[in-house]
Design a protein around this motif. Sequence first.
Motif, PDB file in Angstrom:
ATOM      1  N   LEU A  75       0.817  -1.212   0.000  1.00  0.00           N
ATOM      2  CA  LEU A  75       0.000   0.000   0.000  1.00  0.00           C
ATOM      3  C   LEU A  75       0.848   1.259   0.000  1.00  0.00           C
ATOM      4  CD1 LEU A  75      -2.817  -1.126   2.457  1.00  0.00           C
ATOM      5  CD2 LEU A  75      -2.780  -1.242  -0.046  1.00  0.00           C
ATOM      6  N   ALA A  76       1.950   1.264   0.760  1.00  0.00           N
ATOM      7  CA  ALA A  76       2.827   2.437   0.780  1.00  0.00           C
ATOM      8  C   ALA A  76       3.461   2.645  -0.601  1.00  0.00           C
ATOM      9  CB  ALA A  76       3.911   2.280   1.846  1.00  0.00           C
ATOM     10  N   GLY A  77       3.868   1.571  -1.244  1.00  0.00           N
ATOM     11  CA  GLY A  77       4.426   1.667  -2.588  1.00  0.00           C
ATOM     12  C   GLY A  77       3.396   2.157  -3.590  1.00  0.00           C
ATOM     13  N   ALA A  78       2.157   1.712  -3.414  1.00  0.00           N
ATOM     14  CA  ALA A  78       1.082   2.161  -4.304  1.00  0.00           C
ATOM     15  C   ALA A  78       0.870   3.661  -4.159  1.00  0.00           C
ATOM     16  CB  ALA A  78      -0.210   1.403  -3.994  1.00  0.00           C
ATOM     17  N   VAL A  79       0.775   4.129  -2.923  1.00  0.00           N
ATOM     18  CA  VAL A  79       0.577   5.572  -2.699  1.00  0.00           C
ATOM     19  C   VAL A  79       1.744   6.359  -3.292  1.00  0.00           C
ATOM     20  CG1 VAL A  79       0.446   7.385  -0.943  1.00  0.00           C
ATOM     21  CG2 VAL A  79      -0.943   5.325  -0.696  1.00  0.00           C
ATOM     22  N   ALA A  80       2.964   5.877  -3.077  1.00  0.00           N
ATOM     23  CA  ALA A  80       4.136   6.589  -3.599  1.00  0.00           C
ATOM     24  C   ALA A  80       4.106   6.669  -5.124  1.00  0.00           C
ATOM     25  CB  ALA A  80       5.421   5.901  -3.129  1.00  0.00           C
ATOM     26  N   SER A  81       3.757   5.578  -5.786  1.00  0.00           N
ATOM     27  CA  SER A  81       3.703   5.585  -7.252  1.00  0.00           C
ATOM     28  C   SER A  81       2.577   6.489  -7.746  1.00  0.00           C
ATOM     29  CB  SER A  81       3.518   4.166  -7.778  1.00  0.00           C
ATOM     30  OG  SER A  81       4.687   3.413  -7.537  1.00  0.00           O
ATOM     31  N   TYR A  82       1.427   6.408  -7.112  1.00  0.00           N
ATOM     32  CA  TYR A  82       0.320   7.280  -7.517  1.00  0.00           C
ATOM     33  C   TYR A  82       0.661   8.750  -7.275  1.00  0.00           C
ATOM     34  CZ  TYR A  82      -2.893   3.302  -8.075  1.00  0.00           C
ATOM     35  OH  TYR A  82      -3.513   2.155  -8.498  1.00  0.00           O
ATOM     36  N   ARG A  83       1.350   9.048  -6.183  1.00  0.00           N
ATOM     37  CA  ARG A  83       1.767  10.438  -5.933  1.00  0.00           C
ATOM     38  C   ARG A  83       2.721  10.927  -7.022  1.00  0.00           C
ATOM     39  NH1 ARG A  83      -0.270  12.473  -1.473  1.00  0.00           N
ATOM     40  NH2 ARG A  83      -0.636  11.191   0.355  1.00  0.00           N
ATOM     41  N   ARG A  84       3.611  10.054  -7.443  1.00  0.00           N
ATOM     42  CA  ARG A  84       4.538  10.430  -8.513  1.00  0.00           C
ATOM     43  C   ARG A  84       3.765  10.690  -9.806  1.00  0.00           C
ATOM     44  NH1 ARG A  84       8.106  12.579 -11.242  1.00  0.00           N
ATOM     45  NH2 ARG A  84       9.996  11.503 -11.865  1.00  0.00           N
ATOM     46  N   ALA A  85       2.760   9.866 -10.077  1.00  0.00           N
ATOM     47  CA  ALA A  85       1.921  10.089 -11.258  1.00  0.00           C
ATOM     48  C   ALA A  85       1.205  11.431 -11.157  1.00  0.00           C
ATOM     49  CB  ALA A  85       0.905   8.959 -11.408  1.00  0.00           C
ATOM     50  N   ALA A  98      -6.972   9.410 -12.487  1.00  0.00           N
ATOM     51  CA  ALA A  98      -6.550   8.053 -12.123  1.00  0.00           C
ATOM     52  C   ALA A  98      -5.584   8.025 -10.940  1.00  0.00           C
ATOM     53  CB  ALA A  98      -5.937   7.342 -13.319  1.00  0.00           C
ATOM     54  N   ALA A  99      -4.620   8.931 -10.921  1.00  0.00           N
ATOM     55  CA  ALA A  99      -3.650   8.945  -9.816  1.00  0.00           C
ATOM     56  C   ALA A  99      -4.332   9.284  -8.496  1.00  0.00           C
ATOM     57  CB  ALA A  99      -2.527   9.934 -10.108  1.00  0.00           C
ATOM     58  N   TRP A 100      -5.215  10.281  -8.521  1.00  0.00           N
ATOM     59  CA  TRP A 100      -5.913  10.669  -7.286  1.00  0.00           C
ATOM     60  C   TRP A 100      -6.833   9.551  -6.806  1.00  0.00           C
ATOM     61  CZ3 TRP A 100      -3.229  14.165  -5.237  1.00  0.00           C
ATOM     62  CH2 TRP A 100      -2.661  15.193  -5.983  1.00  0.00           C
ATOM     63  N   GLN A 101      -7.490   8.862  -7.736  1.00  0.00           N
ATOM     64  CA  GLN A 101      -8.335   7.729  -7.348  1.00  0.00           C
ATOM     65  C   GLN A 101      -7.487   6.635  -6.700  1.00  0.00           C
ATOM     66  OE1 GLN A 101     -10.045   7.086 -11.288  1.00  0.00           O
ATOM     67  NE2 GLN A 101     -12.062   7.587 -10.490  1.00  0.00           N
ATOM     68  N   GLY A 102      -6.328   6.379  -7.274  1.00  0.00           N
ATOM     69  CA  GLY A 102      -5.436   5.370  -6.712  1.00  0.00           C
ATOM     70  C   GLY A 102      -4.944   5.739  -5.323  1.00  0.00           C
ATOM     71  N   ILE A 103      -4.573   7.003  -5.150  1.00  0.00           N
ATOM     72  CA  ILE A 103      -4.142   7.452  -3.822  1.00  0.00           C
ATOM     73  C   ILE A 103      -5.269   7.266  -2.820  1.00  0.00           C
ATOM     74  CG2 ILE A 103      -3.474   9.458  -2.420  1.00  0.00           C
ATOM     75  CD1 ILE A 103      -2.038  10.527  -4.972  1.00  0.00           C
ATOM     76  N   ALA A 104      -6.477   7.665  -3.205  1.00  0.00           N
ATOM     77  CA  ALA A 104      -7.624   7.551  -2.296  1.00  0.00           C
ATOM     78  C   ALA A 104      -7.859   6.099  -1.902  1.00  0.00           C
ATOM     79  CB  ALA A 104      -8.878   8.140  -2.939  1.00  0.00           C
ATOM     80  N   GLU A 105      -7.811   5.188  -2.869  1.00  0.00           N
ATOM     81  CA  GLU A 105      -8.061   3.776  -2.589  1.00  0.00           C
ATOM     82  C   GLU A 105      -6.967   3.176  -1.697  1.00  0.00           C
ATOM     83  OE1 GLU A 105      -9.200  -0.320  -4.969  1.00  0.00           O
ATOM     84  OE2 GLU A 105      -8.118   1.248  -6.055  1.00  0.00           O
ATOM     85  N   ALA A 106      -5.714   3.421  -2.052  1.00  0.00           N
ATOM     86  CA  ALA A 106      -4.611   2.845  -1.281  1.00  0.00           C
ATOM     87  C   ALA A 106      -4.528   3.453   0.113  1.00  0.00           C
ATOM     88  CB  ALA A 106      -3.289   3.024  -2.028  1.00  0.00           C
ATOM     89  N   ALA A 107      -4.711   4.768   0.209  1.00  0.00           N
ATOM     90  CA  ALA A 107      -4.663   5.419   1.524  1.00  0.00           C
ATOM     91  C   ALA A 107      -5.804   4.935   2.403  1.00  0.00           C
ATOM     92  CB  ALA A 107      -4.702   6.938   1.361  1.00  0.00           C
ATOM     93  N   SER A 108      -6.982   4.823   1.836  1.00  0.00           N
ATOM     94  CA  SER A 108      -8.129   4.328   2.595  1.00  0.00           C
ATOM     95  C   SER A 108      -7.879   2.905   3.084  1.00  0.00           C
ATOM     96  CB  SER A 108      -9.389   4.386   1.724  1.00  0.00           C
ATOM     97  OG  SER A 108     -10.494   3.893   2.427  1.00  0.00           O
ATOM     98  N   SER A 109      -7.338   2.070   2.203  1.00  0.00           N
ATOM     99  CA  SER A 109      -7.051   0.680   2.579  1.00  0.00           C
ATOM    100  C   SER A 109      -6.004   0.577   3.674  1.00  0.00           C
ATOM    101  CB  SER A 109      -6.574  -0.113   1.355  1.00  0.00           C
ATOM    102  OG  SER A 109      -7.620  -0.233   0.425  1.00  0.00           O
ATOM    103  N   SER A 110      -5.111   1.556   3.745  1.00  0.00           N
ATOM    104  CA  SER A 110      -4.069   1.530   4.776  1.00  0.00           C
ATOM    105  C   SER A 110      -4.506   2.246   6.048  1.00  0.00           C
ATOM    106  CB  SER A 110      -2.772   2.153   4.251  1.00  0.00           C
ATOM    107  OG  SER A 110      -2.918   3.552   4.084  1.00  0.00           O
ATOM    108  N   GLY A 111      -5.707   2.824   6.037  1.00  0.00           N
ATOM    109  CA  GLY A 111      -6.213   3.520   7.217  1.00  0.00           C
ATOM    110  C   GLY A 111      -5.774   4.967   7.312  1.00  0.00           C
ATOM    111  N   ASP A 112      -5.159   5.494   6.260  1.00  0.00           N
ATOM    112  CA  ASP A 112      -4.726   6.893   6.263  1.00  0.00           C
ATOM    113  C   ASP A 112      -5.872   7.747   5.728  1.00  0.00           C
ATOM    114  OD1 ASP A 112      -3.533   9.375   6.059  1.00  0.00           O
ATOM    115  OD2 ASP A 112      -1.732   8.644   5.038  1.00  0.00           O
ATOM    116  N   ASN A 113      -6.834   8.030   6.611  1.00  0.00           N
ATOM    117  CA  ASN A 113      -8.043   8.751   6.210  1.00  0.00           C
ATOM    118  C   ASN A 113      -7.758  10.173   5.754  1.00  0.00           C
ATOM    119  OD1 ASN A 113      -9.906   6.601   6.789  1.00  0.00           O
ATOM    120  ND2 ASN A 113      -9.406   6.955   8.937  1.00  0.00           N
ATOM    121  N   ALA A 114      -6.763  10.819   6.342  1.00  0.00           N
ATOM    122  CA  ALA A 114      -6.431  12.187   5.941  1.00  0.00           C
ATOM    123  C   ALA A 114      -5.940  12.215   4.491  1.00  0.00           C
ATOM    124  CB  ALA A 114      -5.380  12.782   6.876  1.00  0.00           C
ATOM    125  N   ALA A 115      -5.074  11.268   4.124  1.00  0.00           N
ATOM    126  CA  ALA A 115      -4.571  11.212   2.745  1.00  0.00           C
ATOM    127  C   ALA A 115      -5.683  10.838   1.774  1.00  0.00           C
ATOM    128  CB  ALA A 115      -3.411  10.225   2.636  1.00  0.00           C
TER     129      ALA A 115
END
Length: 163
Positions: free
Chosen positions: A59-69, A78-95
Amino acid sequence: MSSATVKAVRVHLKAAKDALVAGDAGAARAACKEALALDDSSYDAWVFDGKAAFAGGDLAGAVASYRRAAQVRADHPAAWQGIAEAASSSGDNAAAADALERLLALPADGIPAEKRLDWTARAAAALAADKQWAAAGARWAQVLAALAAAGGGRGAGAGAAEA
């Protein structure tokens, strides 16, 4: 960038897509890394790398790649959707809330109203989970207004009349 490089990047991205479809997140990430070695500013390669990382449980790698995108192309969802999904899955509600708010800030042109409503509801939930009560309430109010405008609810007396 030469047309040969663009073509090579596309070949690696096709391999990444095929690997994801086959359920091989490791091979998908390897193909993305090959594409990124050729063009480290490829939005699609960073998004695919995020998808592959997410599929592999990183999940951390996913967020990092989506942030780079998103750094490459902040105007594409697409990048923002990916960040939202990965951050939500990791419990990072603020991100997750931040990414959803960025999605909602994009121009509405070409984005279906149902998708924007979904993002609004997900933003409200993420904001509430992050204890940002006022912002969550404002987003829930937007959801309710959109549903009411679409005829998605019944008045207070409607249920009693049917009973």
